[in-house]
Design an enzyme around this catalytic site. Structure first.
Site, mmCIF file in Angstrom:
data_model
loop_
_atom_site.group_PDB
_atom_site.id
_atom_site.type_symbol
_atom_site.label_atom_id
_atom_site.label_comp_id
_atom_site.label_asym_id
_atom_site.label_seq_id
_atom_site.Cartn_x
_atom_site.Cartn_y
_atom_site.Cartn_z
ATOM 1 N N ASP A 98 -4.732 -12.835 3.156
ATOM 2 C CA ASP A 98 -6.008 -12.362 3.690
ATOM 3 C C ASP A 98 -7.182 -12.655 2.750
ATOM 4 O O ASP A 98 -8.295 -12.176 2.967
ATOM 5 C CB ASP A 98 -5.946 -10.864 4.048
ATOM 6 C CG ASP A 98 -5.197 -10.035 3.032
ATOM 7 O OD1 ASP A 98 -4.915 -10.563 1.932
ATOM 8 O OD2 ASP A 98 -4.896 -8.858 3.324
ATOM 9 N N ASP A 140 -2.908 -10.250 -2.786
ATOM 10 C CA ASP A 140 -3.460 -9.881 -1.487
ATOM 11 C C ASP A 140 -4.947 -9.531 -1.694
ATOM 12 O O ASP A 140 -5.351 -9.168 -2.797
ATOM 13 C CB ASP A 140 -2.691 -8.659 -0.961
ATOM 14 C CG ASP A 140 -3.032 -8.301 0.468
ATOM 15 O OD1 ASP A 140 -2.280 -8.685 1.370
ATOM 16 O OD2 ASP A 140 -4.070 -7.621 0.680
ATOM 17 N N HIS A 166 -6.368 -7.012 -0.781
ATOM 18 C CA HIS A 166 -6.507 -5.572 -0.989
ATOM 19 C C HIS A 166 -5.663 -5.103 -2.174
ATOM 20 O O HIS A 166 -4.583 -5.637 -2.409
ATOM 21 C CB HIS A 166 -6.095 -4.826 0.287
ATOM 22 C CG HIS A 166 -6.843 -5.319 1.498
ATOM 23 N ND1 HIS A 166 -6.302 -6.261 2.356
ATOM 24 C CD2 HIS A 166 -8.088 -5.062 1.936
ATOM 25 C CE1 HIS A 166 -7.188 -6.538 3.301
ATOM 26 N NE2 HIS A 166 -8.291 -5.829 3.069
ATOM 27 N N HIS A 212 0.824 -1.215 0.000
ATOM 28 C CA HIS A 212 0.000 0.000 0.000
ATOM 29 C C HIS A 212 0.860 1.269 0.000
ATOM 30 O O HIS A 212 0.329 2.371 -0.098
ATOM 31 C CB HIS A 212 -0.936 0.028 1.213
ATOM 32 C CG HIS A 212 -1.989 -1.048 1.172
ATOM 33 N ND1 HIS A 212 -2.802 -1.237 0.074
ATOM 34 C CD2 HIS A 212 -2.339 -2.000 2.076
ATOM 35 C CE1 HIS A 212 -3.625 -2.265 0.314
ATOM 36 N NE2 HIS A 212 -3.353 -2.754 1.514
HETATM 37 ZN ZN LIG Z 1 -4.380 -7.108 2.533
#
Ligand SMILES: [Zn+2]
Length: 595
Positions: free
Chosen positions: A517, A428, A430, A394
């Site tokens: 995740d 991931d 995200h 991120h």
């Molecule tokens: Zn994540």
């Protein structure tokens, strides 16, 4: 200090430069060598069909790209043997041990191929064959060195027959069985010797000479000369070097200091322990110690002012005092807030990722670990894993957030991009907004991400499917946003699509941002992958056979992340290591397809 890396082509500038130095070393160290033989090396690398060997050049070079030594290894997949064409240190470094390190390296590389052993030529240590005493002394040293590995000249054959009456010092044919314990039958070795003489020396050896030498290999199995220099041990001294068919594993040894004890801060030290505990049950990994890399490798992808602020602000904080961003100056970016603690929001995308002393130290070490794992690929590992926290995907060029500070994968991608095109696949839950933003305008790093749709999943502002890159990078970013609820089958199908897209791009290296995740029961995710689904994902990635760096990102269900990681790597490993040398890496530089 130096590192050894493989060179498959003479197209990249960095490889061109290395090849020029290799040629110079050859001319200095082997003055009798014909220039036609020196000049054909680039073609040997790029055209295995013509030369009927797959050749790889290994160079030992320092951080500035100065070549200190090299070896050229040819592999014959049908007859299953290797031929070591050259191995040499540069003139200035003779006797420095570089030749020895290279030889051990080549052995482990050859061990990983499906071969009977490795052949090469060595000038004789017999005064009847060699008149020059100085040469004899040198040749003895060499043969003694090789004997430590059980490598000795093949005996009772006519291989060392001079081509013409005046020839002095005709070479022995030496065989190194590489501790593989395979028998060398007369039938096989006759084919091998014919291949060596016809393909390597065809322009010098008349057919009658080749037939005579080949016909002289009658012992079955082939006999090697008795050990002459190292007695009593059968000449065997096992190499302790790593086997490159393991997964190089670099673990952030300083991650534990980074422990945010706020409620809901699920990015905690136990994650690494849970994963390691499961990986230790397999024998797939070879641990490598992290090395320190210079800060400029971080500022190559991150904004200098951001790096400086993160470092100075964090290190100025005592103990476990944390600063949380709370003011976000989204306009007038030319005026960063002067109060340093307030400035945090100037560089951050959310309110829950704190700055503190240990976060910086752990993140800095995480980058070193990831670069160490990336370097392992250049050194010959086919697969490496940076098991690090804090995660990185991120973190954008000038901002941190989402538990991430430095974008580990992006720093590694930029470093490896000197050696070929890079694809990053982010799996991931995200969106990998960090590397997307960092490489958005570049066409040499393809960024691909499969993630929860930003309309419901962090980071909410990016990860849409119409984000495709801009400028020269247009077409080199690809997002696969998926709904809040999906079946494992849908997920696997999306992985297949993403990997197909990556295969068309044909990278020299693939980097996987590995998030766990996506698993069932993850506190930050909404999907429900189980261990066997992770194994399938690993399998799909393994089938690409691409040299691969896996970088740990998210995954917070500490009861299942270890098991899921273990299954992922088993799937990956089992499908990766049926590889052939002519895989993507050889051709990767030739295509310039736009995807
Ligand atoms: Zn994540």
């Amino acid at each position: 200090m130096f590192m050894i890396r493989r060179i498959h082509d003479d197209i990249l500038p960095v490889n061109k430069k290395a090849l020029q130095q290799v040629k110079l070393i050859l001319k200095q160290q082997f003055p009798d060598l014909r220039s036609i033989d020196v000049d054909k090396i680039p073609a040997m690398l790029s055209n295995p069909l013509k030369h009927r060997f797959r050749s790889i050049l290994y160079v030992a070079e320092d951080g500035r790209g100065q070549v200190k030594g090299f070896a050229l290894l040819s592999y014959e997949p049908e007859l299953k043997f290797c031929f070591l064409d050259y191995i040499s240190a540069s003139v200035q470094l003779e006797g420095s041990g570089i030749g020895g390190v290279l030889y051990e390296w080549i052995r482990t590389e050859a061990q990983d191929l499906d071969v009977t052993g490795m052949f090469y030529e060595c000038l004789p240590d017999d005064p009847n064959l060699c008149r020059d005493r100085k040469w004899i002394r040198q040749n003895r040293q060499r043969l003694k060195f090789y004997e430590r590995y059980g490598a000795r000249p093949v005996t009772n054959t006519a291989y060392e027959t001079p081509l013409t009456l005046n020839d002095d010092c005709p070479p022995y044919l030496v065989f190194d069985g590489l501790e593989l314990g395979k028998k060398l039958s007369a039938r096989n070795v006759r084919k091998i010797v014919r291949a060596i003489l016809e393909r390597k020396y065809g322009d010098r050896c008349p057919p009658s000479y080749v037939d005579m030498v080949v016909g002289s290999f009658q012992d079955d199995p082939v006999r090697l000369r008795d050990p002459r220099y190292i007695r009593g041990k059968d000449g065997q001294q096992l190499s302790e070097r790593k086997r490159t068919n393991k997964i190089a594993l670099v673990v952030n040894d300083r991650h534990e200091i980074h422990h945010v004890r706020e409620r809901g801060y699920v990015e905690s030290p136990v994650r690494i322990h849970a994963i390691l505990k499961e990986l230790d049950q397999t024998k797939l990994f070879a641990r490598i110690n992290p090395k320190r890399f210079p800060q400029r490798m971080i500022t190559d992808v991150h904004d200098k002012a951001f790096v400086k602020y993160f470092k100075n602000m964090s290190l100025s904080l005592e103990g476990d005092i944390s600063i949380y961003p709370y003011v976000f100056p989204i306009r007038n970016t030319a005026r960063p807030p002067e109060v340093l603690a307030v400035r945090a929001g100037y560089y951050c995308i959310d309110t829950f990722t704190p700055l503190n002393r240990n976060a910086y130290l752990a993140a800095r070490r995480g980058v070193d670990c990831t670069l160490t794992a990336a370097q392992a690929l250049l050194e010959g590992y086919h697969l490496s894993y940076a098991l690090v926290r804090p995660p990185g995907h991120h973190a954008e060029q000038r901002s941190f957030g989402g538990f991430c500070y430095f974008n580990n994968a992006a720093v590694a991608a930029h470093y490896l991009s000197k050696y070929g095109r890079i694809a990053i696949l982010d799996i991931d839950h995200h969106h990998g907004n960090g590397q997307q933003q960092i490489f958005y305008e570049r066409d040499d790093v393809l960024t691909v991400s499969i993630h929860g749709h930003p309309r419901f999943a962090y980071p909410y502002f990016s990860g849409f499917d119409d984000e495709k890159g801009s400028g020269p990078g247009n077409g080199f970013n690809r997002n696969y946003p998926l709904p809040e609820t999906i079946t494992p089958r849908q997920y696997i199908q999306t992985c297949e699509k993403a990997l197909k897209h990556i295969s068309v791009f044909d990278p020299a290296y693939l980097i996987v941002c590995f998030g766990l995740d996506t698993a069932r029961g993850d506190p930050t995710g909404t999907w429900s992958l189980r261990a066997n689904d992770f194994e399938k994902v690993g399998m799909l990635i393994g089938r690409t056979k691409m040299p691969l760096l896996v970088v740990q990102e998210g995954g917070y269900n500490t009861r299942s992340i270890g098991i899921n990681a273990r299954h992922f790597f088993i799937g990956l490993y089992e499908n990766m290591f049926t590889y052939e040398l002519n895989s993507t890496a050889i051709q990767s530089q030739k295509k310039k397809s736009r995807v």
